[in-house]
Design an enzyme around this catalytic site. Structure first.
Site, PDB file in Angstrom:
ATOM      1  N   SER A 153       0.856  -1.186   0.000  1.00 47.61           N
ATOM      2  CA  SER A 153       0.000   0.000   0.000  1.00 47.61           C
ATOM      3  C   SER A 153       0.887   1.229   0.000  1.00 47.61           C
ATOM      4  O   SER A 153       2.030   1.187   0.479  1.00 47.61           O
ATOM      5  CB  SER A 153      -0.887   0.009   1.254  1.00 47.61           C
ATOM      6  OG  SER A 153      -1.537   1.257   1.414  1.00 47.61           O
TER       7      SER A 153
ATOM      8  N   TYR B 276      -1.530  -1.064  10.539  1.00 50.04           N
ATOM      9  CA  TYR B 276      -1.669  -1.330   9.103  1.00 50.04           C
ATOM     10  C   TYR B 276      -0.441  -0.855   8.339  1.00 50.04           C
ATOM     11  O   TYR B 276       0.113  -1.575   7.493  1.00 50.04           O
ATOM     12  CB  TYR B 276      -2.919  -0.634   8.577  1.00 50.04           C
ATOM     13  CG  TYR B 276      -3.225  -0.912   7.119  1.00 50.04           C
ATOM     14  CD1 TYR B 276      -3.936  -2.041   6.748  1.00 50.04           C
ATOM     15  CD2 TYR B 276      -2.816  -0.026   6.118  1.00 50.04           C
ATOM     16  CE1 TYR B 276      -4.229  -2.294   5.416  1.00 50.04           C
ATOM     17  CE2 TYR B 276      -3.103  -0.268   4.796  1.00 50.04           C
ATOM     18  CZ  TYR B 276      -3.811  -1.406   4.443  1.00 50.04           C
ATOM     19  OH  TYR B 276      -4.088  -1.654   3.127  1.00 50.04           O
TER      20      TYR B 276
END
Length: 232
Positions: free
Chosen positions: A129, A142
């Site tokens: 990401s 995350y």
């Protein structure tokens, strides 16, 4: 027929990757904790909790029993919600759960797929990401897992090469819902991303056309990580 294993392939980016690979002629093993909402020709579902090694071992054996070979692996599965609240309130249990699925899961699936990929001169694509490169507040768990995926990818490229190529894709904003005109407009590319944008680059990186590419991280974000933003 080449076989690809796609974790988290039941929905979202994973489902788009699985569908495109099937359309490109792969037999596709969709690995997830939940069955896909719609059946698609060329896809076979395998239930698996990738954070648990016995589950991964059984799953990979099942894929090999069904298809007899493994040519490509896409480590896409993740607990996708970035927000974890203030760091002072982030429990160790929630931290470990994110690490277990998002990072350890990719390690475990790769561990058990690697011998079979070596035999075929296969390829791996890991989905990270842009949060591995930039952050919003209260996203430590995350973001840490996605940074780990980027590093794991280039480490695996060195360990598994030259038999197996390993690359990473870091998506930016991939719309799952209707977005506003100004959300599109803020992107240098003129729009928010789509799941198919990620599927296309994954398919390319798995293909023979990408034979000279390994250890790389491809940021697919409409240019947002290159954009200077100042308050006026």
């Amino acid at each position: 027929m080449k076989t690809a294993l796609v974790t988290g392939g039941a929905r979202g980016i994973g489902a788009a990757i699985a569908r495109l690979l099937a359309a490109r002629g792969y037999a596709v093993a969709v690995v997830d904790v939940e069955r896909p909402r719609a059946s698609t020709s060329g896809l076979a579902f395998f239930r698996c909790d990738i954070s648990q090694e016995p589950s991964v071992r059984t799953c990979v054996r099942g894929v090999l029993k069904r298809f007899g070979r493994l040519d490509a692996l896409v480590n896409n599965a993740a607990i996708a919600s970035p927000a974890n609240g203030p760091i002072e309130k982030l429990s160790l249990r929630d931290w470990n759960r994110r690490i277990g699925v998002n990072l350890t899961g990719a390690f475990l699936v790769t561990k058990h797929c690697a011998p079979h990929l070596r035999r075929r001169g296969g390829a791996i694509v890991n989905i990270a990401s842009t949060r591995a490169l930039q952050s919003e507040p209260d996203t430590e768990a995350y973001s840490a897992t996605k940074g780990g995926i980027v590093a794991l990818s280039h480490a695996l490229a060195m360990s598994l090469g030259p038999k197996v190529r390993v690359n990473c894709v870091s998506p930016g904003w991939i719309a799952k819902e209707k977005v506003r005109a100004k959300d599109h407009a803020q992107h240098p590319a003129g729009r928010v991303g789509r799941s198919d944008d990620i599927a296309e680059i994954v398919a390319y990186l798995l293909s023979d056309a990408a034979g000279f590419i390994t250890g790389a991280n491809f940021v697919v974000d409409g240019g947002m990580t290159r954009k200077m933003i100042y308050e006026e």
